[in-house]
Design an enzyme around this catalytic site. Sequence first.
Site, short mmCIF file in Angstrom:
data_model
loop_
_atom_site.label_atom_id
_atom_site.label_comp_id
_atom_site.label_asym_id
_atom_site.label_seq_id
_atom_site.Cartn_x
_atom_site.Cartn_y
_atom_site.Cartn_z
N ASP A 187 -50.92 11.68 -13.76
CA ASP A 187 -51.66 11.97 -12.47
C ASP A 187 -53.07 12.46 -13.26
OD1 ASP A 187 -52.63 13.67 -10.60
OD2 ASP A 187 -53.40 14.80 -12.00
N ILE A 188 -53.51 11.63 -13.36
CA ILE A 188 -54.40 11.40 -14.98
C ILE A 188 -55.37 12.88 -14.27
CG2 ILE A 188 -56.58 9.90 -15.21
CD1 ILE A 188 -56.33 8.11 -13.47
N GLU B 170 -55.12 9.96 -7.75
CA GLU B 170 -54.92 9.23 -9.51
C GLU B 170 -53.01 9.58 -9.05
OE1 GLU B 170 -56.37 13.52 -8.92
OE2 GLU B 170 -56.63 11.77 -7.73
#
Length: 138
Positions: free
Chosen positions: A12-13, A55
Amino acid sequence: LHRIPFGALFMDIDHFKKVNDNFGHRVGDIILREFAQLVKIHSRRSDVFARYGGEEFILLLPQTQLKGAVAEAERIRIAVKEHQFNAIRKKIDIAVSIGIACRPHKKIKNYDDLINLADNAMFAAKKKGRDRIVVSPS
């Protein structure tokens, strides 16, 4: 078949909402594509990479034991941290939190367990301060 090692990285960004809020969704989409290209460069041909939602991304690592999964996750984490994303003119820090799960493990009976444990480990990485790797089950 269940004895063959298999790993999953759930990524996950970090703080991606801030990217969208500060630069707009178009720039956010470009960064997502650039992130995906970066992961592909730093993974093997046999790995399976997919966007999981928003994301979040998953990287499946066939025939990979925990040590190899951790090494690949760290390679990706550092590559993202050091990368200058082209969509943004000024330098901003973009980092990724990564959760890892590998089988065989007594808690992993099927692929859903593998993915859920990697996902939970990613949330643990977020709770521990982001820009890090957490292995599950610990």
